[in-house]
Design a protein around this motif. Structure first.
Motif, PDB file in Angstrom:
ATOM      1  N   CYS A  56       0.849  -1.195   0.000  1.00 25.88           N
ATOM      2  CA  CYS A  56       0.000   0.000   0.000  1.00 25.88           C
ATOM      3  C   CYS A  56       0.885   1.247   0.000  1.00 25.88           C
ATOM      4  O   CYS A  56       1.659   1.473   0.927  1.00 25.88           O
ATOM      5  N   PRO A  57       0.776   2.091  -1.030  1.00 26.99           N
ATOM      6  CA  PRO A  57       1.667   3.253  -1.122  1.00 26.99           C
ATOM      7  C   PRO A  57       1.582   4.181   0.088  1.00 26.99           C
ATOM      8  O   PRO A  57       2.584   4.707   0.537  1.00 26.99           O
ATOM      9  N   THR A  58       0.372   4.404   0.609  1.00 25.19           N
ATOM     10  CA  THR A  58       0.271   5.355   1.727  1.00 25.19           C
ATOM     11  C   THR A  58       0.866   4.761   3.000  1.00 25.19           C
ATOM     12  O   THR A  58       1.460   5.477   3.804  1.00 25.19           O
ATOM     13  N   TYR A  59       0.735   3.449   3.177  1.00 24.98           N
ATOM     14  CA  TYR A  59       1.351   2.833   4.356  1.00 24.98           C
ATOM     15  C   TYR A  59       2.875   2.830   4.204  1.00 24.98           C
ATOM     16  O   TYR A  59       3.605   3.103   5.155  1.00 24.98           O
TER      17      TYR A  59
ATOM     18  N   SER B  77      -3.309   2.200   6.031  1.00 28.84           N
ATOM     19  CA  SER B  77      -3.084   0.932   5.322  1.00 28.84           C
ATOM     20  C   SER B  77      -4.456   0.378   4.927  1.00 28.84           C
ATOM     21  O   SER B  77      -5.478   0.803   5.471  1.00 28.84           O
ATOM     22  N   PRO B  78      -4.488  -0.586   4.018  1.00 30.26           N
ATOM     23  CA  PRO B  78      -5.788  -1.164   3.643  1.00 30.26           C
ATOM     24  C   PRO B  78      -6.498  -1.791   4.846  1.00 30.26           C
ATOM     25  O   PRO B  78      -7.700  -1.583   5.039  1.00 30.26           O
ATOM     26  N   ARG B  79      -5.722  -2.512   5.679  1.00 27.36           N
ATOM     27  CA  ARG B  79      -6.357  -3.165   6.839  1.00 27.36           C
ATOM     28  C   ARG B  79      -6.958  -2.125   7.778  1.00 27.36           C
ATOM     29  O   ARG B  79      -8.083  -2.284   8.253  1.00 27.36           O
TER      30      ARG B  79
ATOM     31  N   LEU C 278      -5.554   6.095  -2.333  1.00 31.16           N
ATOM     32  CA  LEU C 278      -5.446   6.444  -3.753  1.00 31.16           C
ATOM     33  C   LEU C 278      -6.427   5.672  -4.633  1.00 31.16           C
ATOM     34  O   LEU C 278      -6.524   5.925  -5.825  1.00 31.16           O
ATOM     35  N   SER C 279      -7.096   4.678  -4.040  1.00 26.71           N
ATOM     36  CA  SER C 279      -7.880   3.722  -4.840  1.00 26.71           C
ATOM     37  C   SER C 279      -7.002   3.084  -5.908  1.00 26.71           C
ATOM     38  O   SER C 279      -7.454   2.826  -7.031  1.00 26.71           O
ATOM     39  N   CYS C 280      -5.742   2.854  -5.566  1.00 24.32           N
ATOM     40  CA  CYS C 280      -4.829   2.246  -6.545  1.00 24.32           C
ATOM     41  C   CYS C 280      -5.066   0.742  -6.670  1.00 24.32           C
ATOM     42  O   CYS C 280      -4.668   0.125  -7.645  1.00 24.32           O
ATOM     43  N   LEU C 281      -5.664   0.154  -5.638  1.00 24.12           N
ATOM     44  CA  LEU C 281      -6.047  -1.262  -5.613  1.00 24.12           C
ATOM     45  C   LEU C 281      -4.856  -2.221  -5.570  1.00 24.12           C
ATOM     46  O   LEU C 281      -5.015  -3.411  -5.873  1.00 24.12           O
TER      47      LEU C 281
ATOM     48  N   HIS D 119     -12.597  -7.591  -1.906  1.00 27.05           N
ATOM     49  CA  HIS D 119     -12.845  -6.632  -2.993  1.00 27.05           C
ATOM     50  C   HIS D 119     -12.880  -5.224  -2.404  1.00 27.05           C
ATOM     51  O   HIS D 119     -13.950  -4.624  -2.210  1.00 27.05           O
ATOM     52  N   TYR D 120     -11.690  -4.706  -2.133  1.00 26.32           N
ATOM     53  CA  TYR D 120     -11.572  -3.388  -1.488  1.00 26.32           C
ATOM     54  C   TYR D 120     -12.240  -2.285  -2.310  1.00 26.32           C
ATOM     55  O   TYR D 120     -12.795  -1.346  -1.765  1.00 26.32           O
ATOM     56  N   MET D 121     -12.193  -2.419  -3.640  1.00 25.66           N
ATOM     57  CA  MET D 121     -12.720  -1.338  -4.496  1.00 25.66           C
ATOM     58  C   MET D 121     -14.213  -1.082  -4.217  1.00 25.66           C
ATOM     59  O   MET D 121     -14.621   0.056  -3.999  1.00 25.66           O
TER      60      MET D 121
END
Ligand code: SF4
Ligand code: SF4
Length: 434
Positions: free
Chosen positions: A35-38, A47-49, A77-80, A91-93
């Motif tokens: 994850c870029p932001t993490y 982070s996604p989690r 970023l919704s970079c997925l 399915h995070y999106m």
């Protein structure tokens, strides 16, 4: 992950989808590594989690979003990349899309933030207004130093010169060369038609050459992704419905056999129309039909096949650093195809380090979160320049603009190189290189 939604909450189709997504997450944290932001900020909530926890809490409580939740979801970023990494198929999106719509409905942003978002949502999807605003941006550039940070970021991204309007972006059908193999509708797009009309021109030439009738449909416009990612659901659904109607009316109502998109974020959104409009009795079936025929331009060129014995004589052997846009590699799972096409067309394709990391463009992210976006851009440019390319190729105008703002290496769309290699004109951006 255990969830505690009430039966009444689960009667809402979006909540039901989010609940099933949340239940798949096993908290393993594998996704944090990519994850870029993490990676940049090192904060679990970035982070996604961490975001999945925040979204779960917000949606379960059914209360207005808190400022803390909004801050961390805005920074996503919704970079997925998390979806590519996740071993459990979360399915995070769809989850974050639902979360953003909830935020938009329930949270009152500070006045300046609201005004800026409203401005972006108004201007970017409308090419005539975007063109006008770029003229305003040039006039405002001398005063950039005293402007708020986000406005400065917008001015910085405004191009130095505005390309001419292209006839390719007007509604019409461009006939195939030789025997027609496919009827194709092209999503002409919105901001791209103003910033880089040569991309659609190259797409039309290439697809005509490969035997496609290519139509720009009257009534089609922005795909809706810009407002979709801002949680403005109604506006994005209206944009989707307008495009679906316009495309299905082509060829006297027979419609196209493919819808081709040359901006990866828009392609992902069109492929998602079926999901977005699934509960709308009028549009669910047509939306699913359009999503099924949507193709990134690289997918369609692969399907059609590049002509054998490409006209490469006299062309220099250029080293191309291929930047894989997030919506292509993580969203649409298209990774090898563009590189294989470039290699087949005679270019040396160099693999860049950390290919999974976003360049910071992410739709409107570089306008709304300029500090993180700039850090990601600098990291991406450093990775790209490490392979000493002659040219950088990408399948998304957002990435192209973002990367070009940090390097002197020319940045082109993949399709411009493929068009050149198959008989099209040399892209003007390469004059300096060759
Ligand atoms: S979409 Fe990208 S930025 Fe957002 S949580 Fe996933 S990996 Fe992180
Ligand atoms: S990798 Fe998947 S299952 Fe593991 S924490 Fe991230 S989203 Fe949840």
């Amino acid at each position: 992950m255990q969830t505690n939604f009430t039966l009444a909450q689960l009667a809402d189709p979006d909540t039901a989808v989010s609940e099933s997504i949340l239940r798949k997450c096993v908290h393993c944290g594998f996704c944090t590594a990519t994850c870029p932001t993490y990676v940049l900020l090192g904060d679990e909530l970035d982070s996604p989690r961490g975001r999945i926890y925040l979204l779960k809490e917000m949606l379960e409580q059914g209360k207005p979003a808190t400022a803390q939740t909004v801050r961390h979801i805005d920074r996503c970023l919704s970079c997925l990349a998390c979806m590519t990494t996740c071993p459990s198929g979360v399915h995070y999106m769809h989850l974050v899309d639902h979360g953003r719509a909830h935020i938009e409905r329930t949270y009152t942003r500070p006045l300046l933030d609201r005004a800026l978002r409203a401005l972006v949502a108004l201007i970017l999807p409308r090419p005539w207004l975007f063109r006008l605003s770029l003229v305003g941006a040039w006039l405002a550039k001398p005063a950039a130093a005293v402007m708020p940070r986000r406005l400065r970021a917008m001015l910085r991204l405004a191009p130095a010169a505005l390309p001419r309007r292209s006839p390719v972006d007007q509604p019409r059908i461009f006939p195939a060369e030789g025997t027609r193999r496919l009827r194709v509708a092209l999503l002409a797009g919105c901001a791209q038609t103003v910033l880089a009309p040569q991309i659609n021109e190259a797409t039309v030439r290439l697809l005509n050459r490969l035997g496609c009738d290519v139509a720009v449909a009257p009534g089609a416009g922005c795909c809706g992704s810009l407002v979709h990612h801002m949680g403005r659901t109604d506006e994005s659904h209206d944009a989707a419905a307008a495009n679906i109607k316009a495309w299905l009316a082509l060829w006297d109502g027979r419609g196209p056999e493919r819808v081709v998109i040359n901006t990866s974020g828009c392609g992902l959104t069109v492929k998602n129309y079926g999901h977005m409009l699934r509960t709308d009795p009028r549009w669910s079936a047509p939306a699913a039909r359009i999503s099924a025929m949507a193709r990134d331009v690289s997918e369609l060129v692969e399907e059609l096949g590049l002509p054998a014995g490409l006209a490469r004589s006299g062309m220099p052997a250029l080293t191309v650093a291929y930047h894989s846009a997030c919506a292509l590699q993580h969203g649409q799972k298209i990774t090898a195809t563009p590189k294989e096409l470039l290699a087949a067309a005679g270019f040396r394709v160099a693999d860049i380090p950390e290919p999974h990391l976003c360049c910071g463009s992410a739709g409107t992210y570089n306008l709304l979160e300029p500090e993180i976006a700039e850090q990601l851009r600098d990291r991406k440019v450093a990775n790209i320049e490490r392979v000493r390319p002659d040219v950088i190729a990408a399948g998304n105008i957002g990435c192209m603009t973002q990367i070009a703002s940090g390097t002197r290496v020319p940045v082109l769309h993949t399709v411009e190189l493929l068009d050149w290699a198959t008989g099209g004109p040399k892209p003007p951006a390469l004059t300096r290189v060759t």
